[in-house]
Scaffold this active site. Structure first.
Site, PDB file in Angstrom:
ATOM      1  N   GLU A 189      -9.949  20.369  -8.220  1.00  0.00           N
ATOM      2  CA  GLU A 189     -10.355  21.470  -7.338  1.00  0.00           C
ATOM      3  C   GLU A 189      -9.787  22.802  -7.829  1.00  0.00           C
ATOM      4  O   GLU A 189     -10.451  23.837  -7.770  1.00  0.00           O
ATOM      5  CB  GLU A 189      -9.894  21.215  -5.889  1.00  0.00           C
ATOM      6  CG  GLU A 189     -10.489  19.979  -5.226  1.00  0.00           C
ATOM      7  CD  GLU A 189     -11.976  20.095  -4.915  1.00  0.00           C
ATOM      8  OE1 GLU A 189     -12.582  21.132  -5.208  1.00  0.00           O
ATOM      9  OE2 GLU A 189     -12.520  19.104  -4.397  1.00  0.00           O
ATOM     10  N   ARG A 193     -12.435  25.732  -9.055  1.00  0.00           N
ATOM     11  CA  ARG A 193     -12.499  26.923  -8.191  1.00  0.00           C
ATOM     12  C   ARG A 193     -11.697  28.073  -8.768  1.00  0.00           C
ATOM     13  O   ARG A 193     -12.194  29.191  -8.907  1.00  0.00           O
ATOM     14  CB  ARG A 193     -11.981  26.597  -6.787  1.00  0.00           C
ATOM     15  CG  ARG A 193     -12.868  25.593  -6.083  1.00  0.00           C
ATOM     16  CD  ARG A 193     -12.335  25.213  -4.710  1.00  0.00           C
ATOM     17  NE  ARG A 193     -12.885  23.916  -4.340  1.00  0.00           N
ATOM     18  CZ  ARG A 193     -13.490  23.626  -3.194  1.00  0.00           C
ATOM     19  NH1 ARG A 193     -13.610  24.526  -2.263  1.00  0.00           N
ATOM     20  NH2 ARG A 193     -13.966  22.429  -2.958  1.00  0.00           N
ATOM     21  N   ASP A 322     -20.215  12.367 -10.029  1.00  0.00           N
ATOM     22  CA  ASP A 322     -21.162  13.451 -10.296  1.00  0.00           C
ATOM     23  C   ASP A 322     -20.897  14.385 -11.484  1.00  0.00           C
ATOM     24  O   ASP A 322     -21.584  14.341 -12.507  1.00  0.00           O
ATOM     25  CB  ASP A 322     -21.361  14.294  -9.017  1.00  0.00           C
ATOM     26  CG  ASP A 322     -20.051  14.692  -8.308  1.00  0.00           C
ATOM     27  OD1 ASP A 322     -18.980  14.486  -8.876  1.00  0.00           O
ATOM     28  OD2 ASP A 322     -20.128  15.235  -7.185  1.00  0.00           O
ATOM     29  N   GLU A 455     -25.827  21.598  -3.555  1.00  0.00           N
ATOM     30  CA  GLU A 455     -26.476  20.889  -4.680  1.00  0.00           C
ATOM     31  C   GLU A 455     -28.005  21.008  -4.690  1.00  0.00           C
ATOM     32  O   GLU A 455     -28.618  21.148  -5.756  1.00  0.00           O
ATOM     33  CB  GLU A 455     -26.074  19.408  -4.682  1.00  0.00           C
ATOM     34  CG  GLU A 455     -24.614  19.160  -5.061  1.00  0.00           C
ATOM     35  CD  GLU A 455     -23.616  19.535  -3.960  1.00  0.00           C
ATOM     36  OE1 GLU A 455     -24.038  19.651  -2.793  1.00  0.00           O
ATOM     37  OE2 GLU A 455     -22.427  19.723  -4.273  1.00  0.00           O
TER      38      GLU A 455
HETATM   39  C1  DMJ Z   1     -18.114  21.778  -5.153  1.00  0.00           C
HETATM   40  O1  DMJ Z   1     -16.755  21.950  -5.096  1.00  0.00           O
HETATM   41  C2  DMJ Z   1     -18.566  21.392  -6.537  1.00  0.00           C
HETATM   42  O2  DMJ Z   1     -19.923  21.604  -6.663  1.00  0.00           O
HETATM   43  C3  DMJ Z   1     -18.247  19.968  -6.875  1.00  0.00           C
HETATM   44  O3  DMJ Z   1     -18.748  19.592  -8.134  1.00  0.00           O
HETATM   45  C4  DMJ Z   1     -18.827  19.054  -5.823  1.00  0.00           C
HETATM   46  N1  DMJ Z   1     -18.461  19.423  -4.504  1.00  0.00           N
HETATM   47  C5  DMJ Z   1     -18.513  20.804  -4.092  1.00  0.00           C
HETATM   48  C6  DMJ Z   1     -19.781  21.233  -3.417  1.00  0.00           C
HETATM   49  O4  DMJ Z   1     -20.432  20.332  -2.677  1.00  0.00           O
END
Ligand code: DMJ
Length: 576
Positions: A189, A193, A322, A455
């Protein structure tokens, strides 16, 4: 002349007695009848769905044309091209384009206004904290007090031309952002971010303060990669550098948490000239490559000491899997598709063959979806998080040979339709967190919250840019309107505890400003704004500039794009 009875000639087929003597023929006729009825019924129900969608779009088009004429009335110059009957207007392609441009610019302004509302609420109630709780009108430090929303918003503010807001945020970063926190931060995270947000702000503005700060936080994260295999621990204390894994994984590292730092760390090495960040992040991929499964699908838990993935854990393009797949493709793009990064593309292509093995269709409406898998067993569950896949497929498809490119593009379109239906199928028109397709049923919402995730609109943006099909813009606009209707309150935007009832939660996720609103803004902007030829988006929607990699022997692209999409910059005129 004697009349011929039912028992002879062509009429005998209609007499029950004929079939009583011929049971096999009777069974064949009955089967043919049942099958024909089913096919006709199925086609008709599909047709009905499409007709409803076309009619809804047509209504919306009429409404927009009406609005355009009204706006045209206030424009003065050029209004004559906006007047006249609908038929006359439709004949004039330039007028049509002008209309689209005008609609897009109105939609873009609405999204920008939403960003301002979200940002101003954060400034008012949660300045400098990680996230805003809009209902209680206070901030919370869910990421250790790193100003997550502020950092995540920098590039969105910049791209939308919100200069004063961007400068105010920049001043806070220069004077108040302190990473020396005795806090167990998530490496993933914090990277996507904070490192990503700062690097993107640097790439856009050229302001060195962002690069300095990115380096500071990355230095604090680096000890997480000091494991026997180089697969990182996923948590680290930002002040002391002590790293370990989350307890709930049983000491294992998570696939997405370990394979989603490559873009940011390669970019950081490129911009600082310090190779350590890149080396640590890239070693993870070479380690995974050593035992890569033939279907390219990795379970989500990996042992950081042995490098072995736990086959008892699930395989998914949703939570915890993902962005690993996303980064295989994007590092290859970031590396100019050269020999140095060839293995990323190869691994990605293998994984996309694996993805095909997870695709199933519902029986009633032929909705395609991505299953999850544990061992040999498939489960009919798909996270909304996996709705990034259509965008990824579109981005990667053009470098396949034409046949495969078409196959993956079609799959992307099918999955995007399913994801859009995640939204359209609920009373609030907002998607739940995940869906089940048991027994061939169309879709049933599982976990029913919506936390403002991006997404689906992300994928719509990619699809629109690569195909030029405005339908994707309309779908994105519908989703935006549903956010406005259900999630906007006076003090910001909240998620929903339940998309069926519309009950609100108390959190404005930082990715709403970083991703959801940015992708929506880009969906209604010319594709030359943050062009795919020059930028690659990290998984938190932070665009990083593509620069030539100097670390490899081979700096020439290894593949020639055989099926480059039409109008990559401008979009084509596909209207389906
Ligand atoms: C975001 O922090 C990023 O896109 C991550 O890859 C997946 N989750 C969240 C958004 O849903």
């Amino acid at each position: 002349m004697a009349r011929r009875g039912f028992s002879s000639g062509r009429w005998r087929h209609f007499h029950p007695g004929y079939y009583m003597k011929r049971p096999v023929r009777f069974a064949a006729v009955l089967t043919a009848f049942v099958l024909t009825t089913f096919v006709v019924w199925d086609r008709r129900s599909l047709l009905r769905d499409h007709e409803a969608e076309v009619s809804r779009l047509y209504d919306e088009l009429n409404e927009l044309q009406h609005q355009l004429r009204e706006v045209g009335g206030h424009l003065g110059d050029g209004t004559e091209i906006l007047s006249g009957t609908k038929e006359e207007m439709a004949k004039n392609n330039n007028v049509w384009k002008a209309e689209i441009d005008l609609v897009n610019s109105q939609r873009r302004e609405k999204v920008k206004e939403a960003m301002l509302h979200a940002w101003n609420s954060y400034v008012k109630y949660a300045w400098g904290q990680d996230e805003l709780q809009p209902q209680s009108m206070n901030g919370v430090n869910s990421f250790g007090g790193l100003g997550a929303t502020l950092v995540d918003s920098l590039d969105t503010l910049y791209i939308m031309g919100l200069e004063d807001e961007f400068q105010k945020a920049r001043e806070w970063i220069a004077t108040s952002l302190d990473f020396n926190k005795d806090y167990e931060a998530s490496v993933f995270e914090t990277t996507i971010r904070v490192v990503g947000g700062l690097l993107s702000a640097y790439d856009l503005s050229g302001d060195k303060i962002f690069l300095e700060k990115a380096r500071d936080i990355a230095d604090r994260l680096l000890p997480a990669w000091d494991t026997p295999t180089g697969i990182p621990y996923n948590r680290i204390n930002l002040a002391h550098g002590h790293a370990h894994n989350f307890g709930w994984t049983g000491g294992q590292s998570i696939l997405a948490d370990s394979g989603t730092e490559q873009l940011e760390f390669i970019a950081l090495s490129q911009r600082t000239g310090d190779p350590r960040y890149q080396q640590k992040a890239e070693k993870v991929i070479t380690q995974l490559q050593k035992t890569y499964p033939s279907d390219g699908l990795l379970p989500i838990y990996i042992n950081p000491h042995s490098g072995v993935a736990a086959s008892s854990s699930s395989i998914t393009f949703g939570a915890m899997g993902d962005s690993y797949y996303e980064y295989l493709l994007k590092v290859w793009i970031q590396g100019n598709k050269t020999g140095t990064v060839k293995h990323y593309r190869e691994m990605w292509e293998i994984s996309m063959e694996g993805l095909l093995s997870l695709i199933r269709k519902t029986t009633q409406s032929s909705l395609s979806y991505i299953c999850e898998k544990t061992g040999d067993s498939l489960s009919n569950k798909m996270d909304e998080l996996a709705c990034f896949v259509p965008g990824m497929l579109v981005l990667g498809s053009s470098d396949y040979d034409p046949e495969k490119a078409e196959k993956f593009l079609s799959l992307a379109k099918e999955l995007a339709w399913t994801c859009y239906n995640f939204y359209q199928s609920t009373p609030t028109k907002l998607a739940g967190e995940n869906y089940y397709f048991n027994g061939g049923e169309d879709m049933n919402v599982g976990t029913s919250w919506n936390i403002l995730r991006p997404e689906t609109v992300e994928s719509l943006m990619y699809l629109w840019r690569f195909t030029g099909n405005k339908t994707y813009q309309d779908w994105g606009w519908n989703i935006f309107q549903a956010f406005e209707k259900n999630c906007r309150i006076d003090s910001g935007y909240v998620g929903l505890r339940d998309v069926k009832t519309g009950e609100k939660d108390n959190m404005m996720q930082s990715f709403f400003l970083a991703e959801t609103l940015k992708y929506l803004y880009l969906l209604f902007s010319p594709p030359s704004l943050i062009s795919f030829d020059e930028w690659v988006f990290n998984t938190e929607a932070h665009p990083l500039r593509i620069v030539t990699r100097k670390d490899g022997q081979d700096t020439e692209p290894t593949r020639i794009s055989v099926a480059k999409p039409l109008g990559r910059k401008q979009g084509n005129e596909e209207q389906n």
